[in-house]
Design a protein around this motif. Sequence first.
Motif, PDB file in Angstrom:
ATOM      1  N   PRO A  11       0.779  -1.240   0.000  1.00 31.56           N
ATOM      2  CA  PRO A  11       0.000   0.000   0.000  1.00 31.56           C
ATOM      3  C   PRO A  11       0.813   1.294   0.000  1.00 31.56           C
ATOM      4  CG  PRO A  11      -0.221  -1.123   2.117  1.00 31.56           C
ATOM      5  CD  PRO A  11       0.695  -1.957   1.292  1.00 31.56           C
ATOM      6  N   PHE A  12       2.096   1.211  -0.300  1.00 33.73           N
ATOM      7  CA  PHE A  12       2.963   2.402  -0.362  1.00 33.73           C
ATOM      8  C   PHE A  12       3.933   2.264  -1.529  1.00 33.73           C
ATOM      9  CE2 PHE A  12       1.591   1.965   4.034  1.00 33.73           C
ATOM     10  CZ  PHE A  12       1.082   3.225   4.277  1.00 33.73           C
ATOM     11  N   ALA A  13       4.659   3.339  -1.799  1.00 32.20           N
ATOM     12  CA  ALA A  13       5.576   3.374  -2.936  1.00 32.20           C
ATOM     13  C   ALA A  13       6.724   2.372  -2.767  1.00 32.20           C
ATOM     14  CB  ALA A  13       6.150   4.790  -3.072  1.00 32.20           C
TER      15      ALA A  13
ATOM     16  N   GLY B 119      10.127   1.848   0.201  1.00 32.54           N
ATOM     17  CA  GLY B 119       9.844   2.118   1.612  1.00 32.54           C
ATOM     18  C   GLY B 119       9.824   0.815   2.410  1.00 32.54           C
ATOM     19  N   PRO B 120       9.607   0.922   3.716  1.00 33.53           N
ATOM     20  CA  PRO B 120       9.678  -0.262   4.578  1.00 33.53           C
ATOM     21  C   PRO B 120       8.699  -1.375   4.192  1.00 33.53           C
ATOM     22  CG  PRO B 120       9.302   1.736   5.882  1.00 33.53           C
ATOM     23  CD  PRO B 120       9.351   2.157   4.467  1.00 33.53           C
ATOM     24  N   THR B 121       7.457  -1.025   3.874  1.00 33.93           N
ATOM     25  CA  THR B 121       6.461  -2.060   3.554  1.00 33.93           C
ATOM     26  C   THR B 121       6.889  -2.818   2.304  1.00 33.93           C
ATOM     27  OG1 THR B 121       4.882  -0.374   4.296  1.00 33.93           O
ATOM     28  CG2 THR B 121       3.962  -2.421   3.451  1.00 33.93           C
ATOM     29  N   ASP B 122       7.375  -2.063   1.338  1.00 38.30           N
ATOM     30  CA  ASP B 122       7.833  -2.636   0.069  1.00 38.30           C
ATOM     31  C   ASP B 122       9.064  -3.521   0.291  1.00 38.30           C
ATOM     32  OD1 ASP B 122       7.725  -2.384  -3.021  1.00 38.30           O
ATOM     33  OD2 ASP B 122       9.791  -1.817  -2.554  1.00 38.30           O
TER      34      ASP B 122
ATOM     35  N   GLY C   9      -0.108  -5.407   5.118  1.00 36.72           N
ATOM     36  CA  GLY C   9      -0.630  -4.274   5.887  1.00 36.72           C
ATOM     37  C   GLY C   9       0.291  -3.988   7.055  1.00 36.72           C
ATOM     38  N   HIS C  10      -0.044  -2.966   7.824  1.00 36.45           N
ATOM     39  CA  HIS C  10       0.780  -2.658   8.991  1.00 36.45           C
ATOM     40  C   HIS C  10      -0.009  -1.923  10.058  1.00 36.45           C
ATOM     41  CE1 HIS C  10       0.981   1.318   7.439  1.00 36.45           C
ATOM     42  NE2 HIS C  10       2.248   1.404   7.107  1.00 36.45           N
ATOM     43  N   MET C  11       0.704  -1.481  11.067  1.00 35.45           N
ATOM     44  CA  MET C  11       0.087  -0.793  12.194  1.00 35.45           C
ATOM     45  C   MET C  11      -0.819   0.359  11.743  1.00 35.45           C
ATOM     46  SD  MET C  11       2.269   1.241  15.000  1.00 35.45           S
ATOM     47  CE  MET C  11       1.966   2.893  14.368  1.00 35.45           C
TER      48      MET C  11
ATOM     49  N   HIS D 122       5.851  12.504   5.999  1.00 37.49           N
ATOM     50  CA  HIS D 122       5.189  11.242   6.361  1.00 37.49           C
ATOM     51  C   HIS D 122       4.569  10.614   5.115  1.00 37.49           C
ATOM     52  CE1 HIS D 122       1.188  13.057   6.182  1.00 37.49           C
ATOM     53  NE2 HIS D 122       1.610  14.039   6.952  1.00 37.49           N
ATOM     54  N   ALA D 123       4.008   9.414   5.307  1.00 40.44           N
ATOM     55  CA  ALA D 123       3.483   8.647   4.160  1.00 40.44           C
ATOM     56  C   ALA D 123       1.957   8.710   4.068  1.00 40.44           C
ATOM     57  CB  ALA D 123       3.966   7.199   4.270  1.00 40.44           C
ATOM     58  N   GLY D 124       1.382   9.825   4.514  1.00 44.22           N
ATOM     59  CA  GLY D 124      -0.062  10.005   4.410  1.00 44.22           C
ATOM     60  C   GLY D 124      -0.748   9.793   5.744  1.00 44.22           C
TER      61      GLY D 124
ATOM     62  N   GLY E 190      -2.587   8.413   8.667  1.00 40.31           N
ATOM     63  CA  GLY E 190      -2.822   7.025   9.075  1.00 40.31           C
ATOM     64  C   GLY E 190      -1.634   6.113   8.826  1.00 40.31           C
ATOM     65  N   SER E 191      -0.637   6.594   8.107  1.00 36.05           N
ATOM     66  CA  SER E 191       0.553   5.758   7.901  1.00 36.05           C
ATOM     67  C   SER E 191       1.350   5.696   9.215  1.00 36.05           C
ATOM     68  CB  SER E 191       1.429   6.347   6.784  1.00 36.05           C
ATOM     69  OG  SER E 191       1.909   7.617   7.179  1.00 36.05           O
ATOM     70  N   VAL E 192       2.253   4.755   9.285  1.00 35.67           N
ATOM     71  CA  VAL E 192       3.062   4.604  10.497  1.00 35.67           C
ATOM     72  C   VAL E 192       3.861   5.871  10.777  1.00 35.67           C
ATOM     73  CG1 VAL E 192       5.057   3.370  11.450  1.00 35.67           C
ATOM     74  CG2 VAL E 192       3.196   2.094  10.362  1.00 35.67           C
ATOM     75  N   SER E 193       4.471   6.422   9.732  1.00 35.25           N
ATOM     76  CA  SER E 193       5.297   7.620   9.909  1.00 35.25           C
ATOM     77  C   SER E 193       4.455   8.800  10.409  1.00 35.25           C
ATOM     78  CB  SER E 193       5.998   7.965   8.595  1.00 35.25           C
ATOM     79  OG  SER E 193       5.105   7.835   7.509  1.00 35.25           O
ATOM     80  N   HIS E 194       3.232   8.907   9.912  1.00 40.10           N
ATOM     81  CA  HIS E 194       2.336   9.986  10.352  1.00 40.10           C
ATOM     82  C   HIS E 194       1.937   9.789  11.819  1.00 40.10           C
ATOM     83  CE1 HIS E 194      -1.928  11.463  10.829  1.00 40.10           C
ATOM     84  NE2 HIS E 194      -1.293  12.579  10.536  1.00 40.10           N
TER      85      HIS E 194
ATOM     86  N   ASN F  59       3.807   9.457  -0.930  1.00 39.82           N
ATOM     87  CA  ASN F  59       3.115   8.187  -1.178  1.00 39.82           C
ATOM     88  C   ASN F  59       3.745   6.999  -0.451  1.00 39.82           C
ATOM     89  OD1 ASN F  59       1.000   9.040  -2.736  1.00 39.82           O
ATOM     90  ND2 ASN F  59       2.174   8.958  -4.642  1.00 39.82           N
ATOM     91  N   GLY F  60       4.719   7.283   0.358  1.00 39.55           N
ATOM     92  CA  GLY F  60       5.418   6.236   1.096  1.00 39.55           C
ATOM     93  C   GLY F  60       6.656   6.878   1.679  1.00 39.55           C
ATOM     94  N   THR F  61       7.287   6.213   2.640  1.00 41.02           N
ATOM     95  CA  THR F  61       8.494   6.829   3.184  1.00 41.02           C
ATOM     96  C   THR F  61       9.731   6.522   2.331  1.00 41.02           C
ATOM     97  OG1 THR F  61       8.663   5.065   4.830  1.00 41.02           O
ATOM     98  CG2 THR F  61       7.679   7.134   5.541  1.00 41.02           C
ATOM     99  N   GLY F  62       9.560   5.732   1.274  1.00 39.74           N
ATOM    100  CA  GLY F  62      10.637   5.629   0.267  1.00 39.74           C
ATOM    101  C   GLY F  62      10.874   7.007  -0.347  1.00 39.74           C
TER     102      GLY F  62
ATOM    103  N   CYS G 135       9.553  10.554  11.351  1.00 37.88           N
ATOM    104  CA  CYS G 135       9.545   9.418  12.282  1.00 37.88           C
ATOM    105  C   CYS G 135       9.332   8.182  11.410  1.00 37.88           C
ATOM    106  CB  CYS G 135       8.385   9.534  13.268  1.00 37.88           C
ATOM    107  SG  CYS G 135       8.409  11.050  14.237  1.00 37.88           S
ATOM    108  N   ASP G 136      10.348   7.395  11.204  1.00 36.46           N
ATOM    109  CA  ASP G 136      10.205   6.305  10.224  1.00 36.46           C
ATOM    110  C   ASP G 136      10.628   4.969  10.812  1.00 36.46           C
ATOM    111  OD1 ASP G 136       9.484   5.206   7.802  1.00 36.46           O
ATOM    112  OD2 ASP G 136      11.328   5.787   6.768  1.00 36.46           O
ATOM    113  N   GLN G 137      10.137   3.915  10.128  1.00 37.44           N
ATOM    114  CA  GLN G 137      10.526   2.564  10.531  1.00 37.44           C
ATOM    115  C   GLN G 137      11.997   2.337  10.193  1.00 37.44           C
ATOM    116  OE1 GLN G 137       7.294  -0.358   9.379  1.00 37.44           O
ATOM    117  NE2 GLN G 137       6.525   1.504   8.449  1.00 37.44           N
ATOM    118  N   ILE G 138      12.664   1.602  11.044  1.00 40.15           N
ATOM    119  CA  ILE G 138      14.116   1.412  10.975  1.00 40.15           C
ATOM    120  C   ILE G 138      14.599   0.889   9.623  1.00 40.15           C
ATOM    121  CG2 ILE G 138      14.024  -0.943  11.958  1.00 40.15           C
ATOM    122  CD1 ILE G 138      16.598  -0.126  13.563  1.00 40.15           C
TER     123      ILE G 138
HETATM  124  C1  MLT Z   1       4.512   4.253   6.718  1.00 39.66           C
HETATM  125  O1  MLT Z   1       4.925   5.340   7.089  1.00 39.66           O
HETATM  126  O2  MLT Z   1       3.398   3.812   7.001  1.00 39.66           O
HETATM  127  C2  MLT Z   1       5.375   3.398   5.865  1.00 39.66           C
HETATM  128  O3  MLT Z   1       6.670   3.561   6.214  1.00 39.66           O
HETATM  129  C3  MLT Z   1       5.135   3.708   4.457  1.00 39.66           C
HETATM  130  C4  MLT Z   1       5.990   2.917   3.537  1.00 39.66           C
HETATM  131  O4  MLT Z   1       6.138   1.700   3.693  1.00 39.66           O
HETATM  132  O5  MLT Z   1       6.504   3.536   2.607  1.00 39.66           O
END
Ligand code: MLT
Length: 309
Positions: A23-25, A28-31, A79-81, A144-146, A148-152, A172-175, A190-193
Amino acid sequence: LCGLVAPAEAQTYPTRSITMIVPFAAGGPTDVISRIVTGHMAQTLGQSIIIENVVGAGGTTATTRAARAANDGYTLITGHMGTHAASVPLYPKLAYHPEKDFEPVALLAGTPILILARKDFPPKDLKEFVAYVKANAEKVNAAHAGVGSVSHVSCELLHSILDVKPVGVPFNGTGPAMNALVAGQVDYMCDQIVNAVPQINAGTIKAYAIATAERNPSLPNLPTTAEAGLPAFQAQAWNAMFAPKGTSPAIIASLNAAAIKALDDETVKKRLLELGSVIPGPKDRTPEALATLVKNEIAKWTPVLKPAT
Ligand code: MLT
């Protein structure tokens, strides 16, 4: 004897390639986590798993699409948090419900949150960062990535602790957000490691702290938020695989088994650990454990995020 005969679909599944919606570019971490794990799952399942990056609305556009996809095991989502917990209080008109519209498959990775900044952002450490953001809340911005995203959500939590409301800059993503941070176009994030380790090691961004109780082996010199003077900010996200509701238990079981096999593979493990991920232990790997995590995370984030909407 009947009990020993598996349903025909489980014997044959999968007979064609599987689509994994991210669900992101890309980048980024999800990808990144999806590509590492599904690369190995495809070998186990004997079919390719095609990553489809579907961006927008903090991941909720893609998650809506996945909820409405055929429940035949050929369309899945990482999906994620954010998409499967924080989105519930943040989007009153959310077109899916993480619990009612999905079958949990497997938790893939825990991902500690880091406070990061562009390389030339003035504060030198977390204490200076806190003072600087408080003093310049109207001027600084957070990528942030929108919504509701983790970074947001992670930076919302940080901002509520600091009692500031800086401008958010959605990507569109933290990438892509990370690219903007490296280029000095945004101030902090604030991003995932997973997204940050390569950049921190290359010296292209600043990292102030990791928001977990312990330091992470991939970044041994990075202090925890408690060590750096902000113990109240604790945040770790998670990424997990889901299928549309009604996907057969036999298919869920074969996907879960393939995901577990991937997490136990030495190469997969090494790559996830190098990027700072926390690999789920045996009791956290079942679909039931993921269902419980989703329930608990919705309950945790709802009171935190509801007042902000
Ligand atoms: C997020 O902020 O929810 C993710 O890091 C977005 C992503 O995977 O690009």
